[in-house]
Design a protein around this motif. Structure first.
Motif, PDB file in Angstrom:
ATOM      1  N   ARG A 361      53.163  48.891  47.466  1.00 59.39           N
ATOM      2  CA  ARG A 361      51.848  48.459  46.916  1.00 59.39           C
ATOM      3  C   ARG A 361      50.448  49.245  47.519  1.00 59.39           C
ATOM      4  O   ARG A 361      49.671  49.121  46.964  1.00 59.39           O
ATOM      5  CB  ARG A 361      52.002  46.846  47.387  1.00 59.39           C
ATOM      6  CG  ARG A 361      53.004  46.199  46.328  1.00 59.39           C
ATOM      7  CD  ARG A 361      52.892  44.718  46.944  1.00 59.39           C
ATOM      8  NE  ARG A 361      54.076  44.068  46.322  1.00 59.39           N
ATOM      9  CZ  ARG A 361      55.095  43.129  46.746  1.00 59.39           C
ATOM     10  NH1 ARG A 361      54.638  42.866  48.152  1.00 59.39           N
ATOM     11  NH2 ARG A 361      56.033  42.668  46.385  1.00 59.39           N
ATOM     12  N   VAL A 362      50.652  49.518  48.842  1.00 59.58           N
ATOM     13  CA  VAL A 362      49.501  49.982  49.538  1.00 59.58           C
ATOM     14  C   VAL A 362      49.192  51.484  48.928  1.00 59.58           C
ATOM     15  O   VAL A 362      48.231  51.824  48.991  1.00 59.58           O
ATOM     16  CB  VAL A 362      49.785  50.168  50.892  1.00 59.58           C
ATOM     17  CG1 VAL A 362      48.759  50.909  51.952  1.00 59.58           C
ATOM     18  CG2 VAL A 362      49.922  48.810  51.675  1.00 59.58           C
ATOM     19  N   ALA A 363      50.423  52.097  48.723  1.00 60.92           N
ATOM     20  CA  ALA A 363      50.369  53.403  48.154  1.00 60.92           C
ATOM     21  C   ALA A 363      49.595  53.353  46.657  1.00 60.92           C
ATOM     22  O   ALA A 363      48.999  54.058  46.170  1.00 60.92           O
ATOM     23  CB  ALA A 363      51.792  54.080  47.987  1.00 60.92           C
ATOM     24  N   ALA A 364      49.787  52.301  45.942  1.00 59.03           N
ATOM     25  CA  ALA A 364      49.229  52.135  44.781  1.00 59.03           C
ATOM     26  C   ALA A 364      47.856  51.656  44.620  1.00 59.03           C
ATOM     27  O   ALA A 364      47.285  51.354  43.424  1.00 59.03           O
ATOM     28  CB  ALA A 364      50.205  51.216  43.996  1.00 59.03           C
ATOM     29  N   MET A 365      47.311  51.271  45.772  1.00 57.90           N
ATOM     30  CA  MET A 365      45.792  50.682  45.816  1.00 57.90           C
ATOM     31  C   MET A 365      44.900  51.874  45.235  1.00 57.90           C
ATOM     32  O   MET A 365      45.093  52.787  45.251  1.00 57.90           O
ATOM     33  CB  MET A 365      45.416  50.577  47.290  1.00 57.90           C
ATOM     34  CG  MET A 365      46.103  49.093  47.957  1.00 57.90           C
ATOM     35  SD  MET A 365      45.274  47.813  47.250  1.00 57.90           S
ATOM     36  CE  MET A 365      43.808  47.797  47.973  1.00 57.90           C
ATOM     37  N   PRO A 366      43.894  51.165  44.380  1.00 50.75           N
ATOM     38  CA  PRO A 366      42.880  51.992  43.699  1.00 50.75           C
ATOM     39  C   PRO A 366      42.121  52.728  44.673  1.00 50.75           C
ATOM     40  O   PRO A 366      41.734  52.194  45.725  1.00 50.75           O
ATOM     41  CB  PRO A 366      42.241  51.231  42.819  1.00 50.75           C
ATOM     42  CG  PRO A 366      42.361  49.664  43.302  1.00 50.75           C
ATOM     43  CD  PRO A 366      43.619  49.605  44.049  1.00 50.75           C
ATOM     44  N   LYS A 367      41.808  54.178  44.328  1.00 46.49           N
ATOM     45  CA  LYS A 367      40.752  54.612  45.058  1.00 46.49           C
ATOM     46  C   LYS A 367      39.325  54.769  44.261  1.00 46.49           C
ATOM     47  O   LYS A 367      39.333  55.223  42.903  1.00 46.49           O
ATOM     48  CB  LYS A 367      41.076  56.117  45.370  1.00 46.49           C
ATOM     49  CG  LYS A 367      42.542  56.139  45.993  1.00 46.49           C
ATOM     50  CD  LYS A 367      42.428  55.434  47.587  1.00 46.49           C
ATOM     51  CE  LYS A 367      43.937  55.797  47.985  1.00 46.49           C
ATOM     52  NZ  LYS A 367      44.850  54.974  47.409  1.00 46.49           N
ATOM     53  N   PHE A 368      38.323  54.262  44.623  1.00 48.70           N
ATOM     54  CA  PHE A 368      37.085  54.363  43.955  1.00 48.70           C
ATOM     55  C   PHE A 368      36.343  55.625  44.370  1.00 48.70           C
ATOM     56  O   PHE A 368      35.703  55.762  45.259  1.00 48.70           O
ATOM     57  CB  PHE A 368      36.210  52.958  44.127  1.00 48.70           C
ATOM     58  CG  PHE A 368      37.113  51.889  43.638  1.00 48.70           C
ATOM     59  CD1 PHE A 368      37.106  51.347  42.698  1.00 48.70           C
ATOM     60  CD2 PHE A 368      37.582  51.028  44.859  1.00 48.70           C
ATOM     61  CE1 PHE A 368      37.867  50.366  41.957  1.00 48.70           C
ATOM     62  CE2 PHE A 368      38.173  49.871  44.568  1.00 48.70           C
ATOM     63  CZ  PHE A 368      38.367  49.559  43.334  1.00 48.70           C
ATOM     64  N   ASP A 369      36.020  56.246  43.275  1.00 52.09           N
ATOM     65  CA  ASP A 369      35.054  57.436  43.513  1.00 52.09           C
ATOM     66  C   ASP A 369      33.740  57.243  43.516  1.00 52.09           C
ATOM     67  O   ASP A 369      33.021  56.422  42.715  1.00 52.09           O
ATOM     68  CB  ASP A 369      35.334  58.219  42.097  1.00 52.09           C
ATOM     69  CG  ASP A 369      34.576  59.771  42.244  1.00 52.09           C
ATOM     70  OD1 ASP A 369      33.492  59.947  41.737  1.00 52.09           O
ATOM     71  OD2 ASP A 369      34.996  60.773  43.081  1.00 52.09           O
ATOM     72  N   ALA A 370      32.876  57.779  44.535  1.00 54.56           N
ATOM     73  CA  ALA A 370      31.703  57.618  44.686  1.00 54.56           C
ATOM     74  C   ALA A 370      30.838  57.870  43.447  1.00 54.56           C
ATOM     75  O   ALA A 370      29.529  57.315  43.176  1.00 54.56           O
ATOM     76  CB  ALA A 370      31.332  58.265  46.031  1.00 54.56           C
ATOM     77  N   MET A 371      31.273  59.137  42.972  1.00 49.97           N
ATOM     78  CA  MET A 371      30.272  59.498  41.684  1.00 49.97           C
ATOM     79  C   MET A 371      30.294  58.607  40.607  1.00 49.97           C
ATOM     80  O   MET A 371      29.517  58.392  39.801  1.00 49.97           O
ATOM     81  CB  MET A 371      30.965  60.952  41.432  1.00 49.97           C
ATOM     82  CG  MET A 371      30.101  61.455  40.247  1.00 49.97           C
ATOM     83  SD  MET A 371      30.308  63.428  39.736  1.00 49.97           S
ATOM     84  CE  MET A 371      29.844  64.042  41.181  1.00 49.97           C
ATOM     85  N   ASP A 372      31.795  58.191  40.276  1.00 47.92           N
ATOM     86  CA  ASP A 372      31.831  57.234  39.074  1.00 47.92           C
ATOM     87  C   ASP A 372      31.058  55.730  39.507  1.00 47.92           C
ATOM     88  O   ASP A 372      30.548  55.310  38.678  1.00 47.92           O
ATOM     89  CB  ASP A 372      33.483  56.676  39.054  1.00 47.92           C
ATOM     90  CG  ASP A 372      33.567  55.675  38.005  1.00 47.92           C
ATOM     91  OD1 ASP A 372      33.553  56.224  36.791  1.00 47.92           O
ATOM     92  OD2 ASP A 372      34.128  54.810  38.132  1.00 47.92           O
ATOM     93  N   LEU A 373      31.278  55.487  40.797  1.00 46.50           N
ATOM     94  CA  LEU A 373      30.201  54.073  41.196  1.00 46.50           C
ATOM     95  C   LEU A 373      28.800  54.395  40.730  1.00 46.50           C
ATOM     96  O   LEU A 373      28.236  53.536  40.305  1.00 46.50           O
ATOM     97  CB  LEU A 373      30.375  54.071  42.867  1.00 46.50           C
ATOM     98  CG  LEU A 373      31.867  53.430  43.229  1.00 46.50           C
ATOM     99  CD1 LEU A 373      31.381  53.484  44.827  1.00 46.50           C
ATOM    100  CD2 LEU A 373      32.158  52.058  42.869  1.00 46.50           C
TER     101      LEU A 373
END
Length: 450
Positions: A361-373
């Motif tokens: 589950r930790v490996a599947a955590m989403p990564k939020f891209d600063a440019m997309d934000l």
């Protein structure tokens, strides 16, 4: 160079304490599964504990002590030596946690309360597992968990000059927060983190259900832009989109998020995990309730607010974070204050298989891209109030606002499930099951009789 020196070491990209906690929990599981009679050998003791038999047991502090990461066997009800009580790391200027020295000199900013009730939060389970960062960083082992207290002032400082804004007297009925140490019938607490219990609160158990979850809810709404801590609570909501989606709307924090969101003029969509909690969520004030056990969560969320949400409150973790972010409106904010779906639900013990599942589950955590934000005009914010030991003025202001709402009849206590202090393992099992609603509160009085 300074950054290199202060950077925490990792093993395979993880905090080494995670591997130690995993090993300790797996040992507990092995003993509980194959040699339960040997479980007592996994229970470290402290020199501050003392066997006590006698009629004046209320003169001694009794608390729940956790000696090492592990299962329910670590929840030990112990008696402390004479003159010792529990303490949180927010008053480490008095004594290092979890216990005071005998007959500690009480500073003017603190009181000792005879604690009548304390609440149980899911965070307490993660503390027991050895996975709660602030507990590891500021207390270590042994630890007395717990944040919420409600009782009577038993002792005040001889140094008090009577000029402070939070003057309390012996015998005052109070409730408030400690940063750990609350699983106890006697605890040192800063006066600024206590308030007198208003007459509209009927019991100590009800009072203990309020502080931590209501403060968490209000700070989450502050991060979302709805509650202006700096200049008071009278600010006007100027966002054009007033839709907020609240996961676990019938839970501890969720129940207060719903009520406060209605006070602040928002359109509230509450998500619950079972049909039995739908009535609770509606009673709290949700405009729309989505039962994700029988309905398509995100289809219903889209129907309720076609333009997206100004805020989504999410303590679920990996199971919903990506979709929550996707359903934000432009300028929307995803506020994260927990990761329940990353952790096991319904498991009393953490087996080797559970640790593998958690790693996945930790490996599947989403990564939020600063440019997309930036391009999407969205924000992701996270917090944990257990790190707020130095932010006493912020918490005090929020507590004052909460008390005003309680006294004005605008904020109601969630459903309270009462248990005796010695049934702490049952309480942990209940909250781990995912079937609890509202707040679980343990009463200390039953533990005073040996």
């Amino acid at each position: 160079m300074a950054n290199e020196l202060t950077k925490k070491r990792t093993v395979l990209g993880q905090d080494p304490d995670i591997f130690l906690a995993a090993l300790a929990n797996i040992i507990s599981w092995l003993f509980a599964t194959f040699a339960p009679s040997l479980l007592p050998y996994l229970l470290p003791t402290s020199p501050d504990e003392e066997p006590f038999k006698g009629s004046t047991v209320t003169s001694r502090t009794k608390c729940i002590s956790i000696g090492r990461p592990g299962g329910m066997e670590q929840l030990r009800l112990v008696t402390l030596r004479s003159g010792i009580c529990t303490i949180g790391y927010n008053v480490r200027h008095v004594s290092p946690p979890p216990y005071t020295h005998p007959n500690v000199t009480l500073p003017s900013d603190c009181v000792i309360i005879k604690n009548e009730a304390f609440s149980v939060n899911y965070a307490d389970c993660t503390i027991r597992w050895g996975l709660y960062e602030s507990a590891k960083k500021y207390v270590g082992w042994p630890i007395v968990p717990g944040f919420d207290v409600a009782g009577t002032v038993e002792r005040i400082s001889d140094q008090s000059d009577g000029t402070d804004l939070h003057k309390l007297a012996v015998g005052d009925r109070v409730f408030g927060c400690s940063l750990f140490g609350a699983y106890s019938n006697r605890i040192v607490v800063p006066k600024i983190q206590l308030r007198k219990i208003p007459n509209c609160i009927d019991s100590f158990s009800m009072a203990a259900a309020f502080p931590a979850v209501s403060l968490t809810a209000l700070y989450a709404l502050h991060l979302a832009g709805y509650f202006p801590i700096v200049y008071g609570g009278g600010g006007r909501n100027k966002f054009s989109n007033k839709s907020i989606l609240i996961h676990s709307a019938a839970g501890g924090v969720g129940s207060f998020l719903v009520q406060m969101s209605k006070i602040l003029g928002l359109f509230v969509v509450g998500v619950v995990g079972s049909t039995s909690k739908v009535i609770d969520a509606r009673a709290l004030g949700c405009d729309v309730v989505i039962d994700k056990s029988t309905e398509d969560l995100w289809m219903k969320a889209k129907e309720a607010s076609p333009d997206g949400y100004s805020t989504i409150m999410d303590a679920n973790g990996v199971s919903t974070l990506n979709a929550s972010y996707d359903h934000l409106a432009p300028s929307g904010r995803l506020v994260v204050f927990g990761f329940h779906s990353n952790l096991p639900i319904g498991s009393a013990m953490l087996s080797p298989l559970e640790w593998l599942r958690m790693a996945g589950r930790v490996a599947a955590m989403p990564k939020f891209d600063a440019m997309d934000l930036t391009v999407s005009n969205k924000s992701v914010l996270g917090f944990n109030l257990s790190f707020f030991a130095d932010e006493v003025e912020v918490l005090s202001d929020m507590f004052d606002q909460i008390l005003t709402w309680i006294e004005g009849g605008k904020l109601q206590c969630p459903r309270v499930c009462e248990m005796a202090m010695e049934n702490v393992a049952e309480a942990h099992a209940f909250i781990q099951s995912g079937k609890s609603s509202g707040k679980i509160v343990l009463k200390t009085a039953a533990a005073w009789t040996i």
